[in-house]
Design an enzyme around this catalytic site. Structure first.
Site: not given
Length: 434
Positions: A369, A311
């Site tokens: 995600d 991330h």
């Protein structure tokens, strides 16, 4: 709020020997910031920060992230606690008003949201204007912006009460609009909301029920959807939230500002990341191909990128991913999904990422995600709807930031500067001399 400087730092120009003192402003937690608001006036120079990765664009009391430690706080409350003990509408209230509601505040808030879930009937004609194969996010961009044409009584940004009503309407109507986009894609009749259902239950009902037979809410799936909404409700000054704030700084109406946020969220590097994860898994196909994929992911000279791992902000395990992982296994168990090649591939990738020394050292952990895409696919949502659900949840954070900015007395219209590297001034050349 006015923050008082605690010290100064000195900026020195090596060429001229001139120095300037810049105030340092402290936050509640996290790094202090150097106040450069008067830098251009004092020095004639701008700062240069592509992507604004080292620039504080505003003062905010809503969300705090510590990417190194893997911490996400909403108004001081850890996301893990909110996901475990709270529900989405309570979190939306917290983001909006700064505190968790008491019983009466909660009941009033839920009532306000519940009784704003219906949309103007003429919006059905708006949907019918789109091609049947239109991407649901394209539809959402249009219909959310169009709300300002239907609700004239809540677009005066200088009226505190109108702003509050606009926030109620946006949070309340987003599930209805999203479900309508889903139904339109499937060629099924639109389903009206039910006031007896919770926020997540209502959304599932509007997406999955049909006139031909009753629809029974699965409480485990409803709770999973509610957690997905909580985990996506806000994430500090990301691209879409910054877009909402930038649009708001011009004085645009609330519906236009949220529509702007939706367009920013649509990008694959932002809200479309979970859709990209599923596409990657489909390209991999079966788990026997994973060793080759892992080899490519480790090859610095290969352009292949492993989606759903790591991330930009979190250099540790994404705290939302921990909750989403548990939810993922609950949903798969409840639905009895077995022998699905795509899900088997996903689980094998997860296993390797959590154990492989390369991924552990690089801190390339599965992110939110990665798991959300798996959950939504298992629940029957097509990939085109993934970002729509993200927008639905993130609306709670967007309206909170929108309100916060409008209440800031020092708020100014956004106007980033640039490092110009184009041609210097030159005279016009007639076409016959070019």
């Amino acid at each position: 709020m006015t923050v008082t400087p605690t010290r100064t730092v000195t900026l020195t120009d090596d060429a001229t020997g001139k120095s300037w003192k810049l105030p340092v402003l402290p936050g509640t937690v996290g790094p202090d910031v150097i106040d450069v608001r008067k830098l251009y006036t004092d020095t004639g120079m701008f700062t240069y920060d592509p992507g604004y990765t080292s620039t504080g664009s505003c003062e905010s009391a809503i969300t705090y992230i510590d990417g190194e430690q893997g911490i996400l706080l909403h108004r001081g409350y850890p996301i893990e606690q909110l996901a475990d003990k709270s529900n989405f509408l309570e979190v939306a209230y917290l983001l909006q008003y700064g505190e968790l509601p008491n019983e009466k505040e909660r009941d009033d808030w839920v009532k306000h949201i519940t009784y704003h879930t219906m949309v103007h009937e003429q919006l059905i004609s708006f949907y019918n204007g789109f091609r049947r194969d239109a991407h649901p996010m394209a539809i959402m961009c249009g219909v959310v912006g169009a709300l300002s044409a239907f609700y004239h009584d809540s677009i005066d940004i200088h009226d505190e009460r109108q702003r509050e009503i606009a926030c109620h309407r946006l949070i309340a109507k987003m599930p209805t609009l999203a479900a309508m986009a889903f139904k339109y894609d499937r060629g099924q009749p639109f389903v009206y909301p039910q006031n007896s259902l919770s926020y997540a239950e209502n959304f599932l009902y509007m997406c999955n029920s049909v006139p031909a037979e009753p629809y029974k809410i699965n409480p485990i799936l409803a709770r999973a959807m509610d957690k997905i909404f909580i985990l996506h409700a806000d994430h500090e000054q990301n691209a879409s939230t910054s877009t909402v704030r930038l649009a708001s700084s011009s004085g645009a109406n609330p519906f236009a500002c949220i529509a702007a946020g939706i367009t920013s969220l649509w990008g694959p590097a932002h809200g479309g990341a979970n859709e990209a994860v599923l596409k990657m898994l489909m390209e991999i196909g079966t788990k026997d191909k994973i060793p080759e994929i892992i080899r490519r992911a480790k090859d610095k000279n290969d352009t292949f990128r492993l989606m759903g791992f790591g991330h930009r902000v979190y250099k540790n395990y994404d705290p939302r991913a921990k909750v989403m992982r548990e939810t993922c296994y609950e949903v798969l168990s409840e639905l009895g999904i077995k022998n699905d090649p795509l899900l088997e591939t996903a689980m094998e990738l997860e296993r390797i990422a959590l154990q492989d020394e390369y991924f552990v050292q690089k801190k390339l952990y599965p992110n939110v995600d990665f798991y959300s895409g798996i959950i939504l696919r298992a629940m029957g949502f097509p990939m085109s709807m993934f970002t729509v659900l993200f927008a639905l949840a993130r609306t709670a954070g967007w309206v909170a930031h929108w309100q916060e900015q409008l209440r800031e007395p020092d708020s100014k219209i956004g106007r980033p500067r640039q490092l110009y590297t184009g041609a210097a001034a030159r005279d016009y050349v007639s076409i016959e001399k070019r």
